[in-house]
Scaffold this active site. Structure first.
Site, PDB file in Angstrom:
ATOM      1  N   CYS A 136       0.835  -1.208   0.000  1.00  0.00           N
ATOM      2  CA  CYS A 136       0.000   0.000   0.000  1.00  0.00           C
ATOM      3  C   CYS A 136       0.865   1.251   0.000  1.00  0.00           C
ATOM      4  O   CYS A 136       1.375   1.658   1.056  1.00  0.00           O
ATOM      5  CB  CYS A 136      -0.940  -0.017   1.197  1.00  0.00           C
ATOM      6  N   CYS A 139      -0.410   4.138   2.135  1.00  0.00           N
ATOM      7  CA  CYS A 139      -0.240   3.937   3.580  1.00  0.00           C
ATOM      8  C   CYS A 139       1.223   4.166   3.983  1.00  0.00           C
ATOM      9  O   CYS A 139       1.491   4.771   5.011  1.00  0.00           O
ATOM     10  CB  CYS A 139      -0.618   2.512   3.994  1.00  0.00           C
ATOM     11  N   ASP A 140       2.152   3.675   3.183  1.00  0.00           N
ATOM     12  CA  ASP A 140       3.546   3.595   3.636  1.00  0.00           C
ATOM     13  C   ASP A 140       4.542   4.433   2.853  1.00  0.00           C
ATOM     14  O   ASP A 140       5.716   4.510   3.246  1.00  0.00           O
ATOM     15  CB  ASP A 140       4.005   2.120   3.593  1.00  0.00           C
TER      16      ASP A 140
END
Ligand code: FAD
Ligand code: NAP
Length: 314
Positions: A136, A139-140
């Site tokens: 992701c 997300c990261d």
């Protein structure tokens, strides 16, 4: 304390399919309960710009899903934060057990559990998951400011993730097992014009290489699919974007599946192999897998459920 709740329609999943089913089932006065699962809002919460949702030239995925949730609730859908851990479709009313301890019974069930990111299955990928290996980018990605990154895959997700990661990374290498991308042309054009992205064609990820203390990624080894030659590329982050698999484990031994796990529906409907159980969205669709098609199938599922319930009363 454990609780038991009965509903005419239980909707499992809170992506575009689930929320749209929630809107339609509420408007049909069926007082549905919608269980959100581990990922409220579904896959679109893991992306940024969505450019193909009709009516919005550009909308942030998480914002769109907040709006869909609000819409379903405004129509009267009871949106519940819970995870269905067990589903018994052998008799009506159907029974679903929630992780919260609540047992839901329902006259009809709409399955909208979508799909989850696939992994390559390499031991080194598993070892560094959460320590440099991710599925992701939204997300990261932030953790890799000024670092070199690799993305694996050749579809829309891989290309979008590679483009998004250029906001942080000094360099992004997109590794694809063929020499032609599966992604949409508009995305390929953006990719090719981006000076921070280098494609590596005809390669697969062989191994993620890194340090033990602290655990972290340092490089990857990629293998040429024809020659077998290994290329080592320095990287602090590895983003796996090789597609998604349907989340059908709740029903795998109860419903007919096809194409490696997608719930089979009667063509042109959302009817599964069990009367009263309907399936919508990425869970059942191995072809289109779009937000708008999932929402469309969510609508169909609610209408199919409404007709099914009406026929039971005749
Ligand atoms: P999902 O969105 O997959 O939602 C599934 C839901 O089921 C989740 O809420 C989950 O919590 C819930 N769930 C699962 N198991 C359980 C359980 N046991 N109990 C309760 N709930 C459960 N499509 C586009 O059209 N445009 C785009 O720009 C676009 N960008 C994308 C970017 C990325 C990074 C990804 C991964 C996908 C993108 N897609 C895009 C595809 C789109 O997101 C999907 O087609 C769509 O989200 C599928 O909707 P769905 O409702 O079927 O399921
Ligand atoms: P996808 O379209 O299935 O693409 C997966 C990619 O990963 C393919 O290029 C595939 O290679 C590669 N791959 C698969 N298994 C692999 C393996 N074991 N090793 C190496 N490479 C592997 O998946 P996706 O990109 O996640 O997209 C899923 C769906 O969501 C699609 O319908 C897509 O349109 C939709 N989506 C839409 C948008 C958007 O509209 N902007 C954005 C994201 C996703 P091959 O090409 O060789 O098969």
């Amino acid at each position: 304390m454990s609780e038991s709740r009965h509903t005419r329609v239980l909707i499992i999943g809170s992506g575009p399919a689930g929320y749209t089913a929630g809107v339609y089932a509420s408007r049909a006065m069926l007082s549905p309960i919608l269980v959100q699962g581990m990922e409220p809002g579904g896959q679109l919460t893991t992306t940024t710009e969505v450019e193909n949702w009709p009516g919005d030239t550009e909308v942030q995925g998480p914002d769109l899903m907040v709006r869909m949730e609000a819409h379903a609730k405004a129509m009267g859908c009871d949106v519940v934060m819970d995870l269905i851990t067990d589903l018994d479709l052998s008799q009506r009313p159907f029974t679903a057990k929630g992780d919260s301890g609540t047992t839901y019974t329902a006259d009809a069930v709409i399955l909208a559990t979508g799909a989850r990111a696939k992994w390559l299955g390499l031991p080194s990928e598993e070892k560094f998951k959460g320590f440099g290996v991710s599925a992701c980018a939204t997300c990261d990605g932030f953790f890799y400011r000024g670092q070199e990154i690799v993305v694996i895959g050749g579809g829309n997700t891989a290309v979008e993730e590679a483009l998004f990661l250029t906001n942080f990374a000094s360099k992004v290498t997109l590794i694809h097992r063929r020499n032609e991308l599966r992604a949409e042309k508009i995305l390929i054009d953006r990719l090719m014009k981006n000076p921070k992205i280098t494609p590596l064609w005809d390669h697969t990820l062989e191994e993620v290489v890194g340090g033990e203390n602290p655990l972290g990624v340092e490089a990857i080894r990629a293998k040429h699919v024809k020659t077998g030659e290994i290329t080592e590329i320095p990287a602090k982050g590895v983003f796996i974007a090789i597609g998604h698999a349907p989340a059908s484990e709740l029903v795998a031994d109860q419903l007919e599946l096809h194409h490696g796990g997608y719930v089979k529906v009667k063509p042109g409907t959302t009817e599964t192999s069990i009367p009263g159980v309907f399936a919508a969205g990425d869970l059942t669709d191995h072809v289109y897998r779009q937000a708008v098609t999932s929402a469309g199938m969510g609508c169909m599922a609610a209408l199919d459920a409404e007709r099914f319930l009406a026929a039971q009363e005749d």
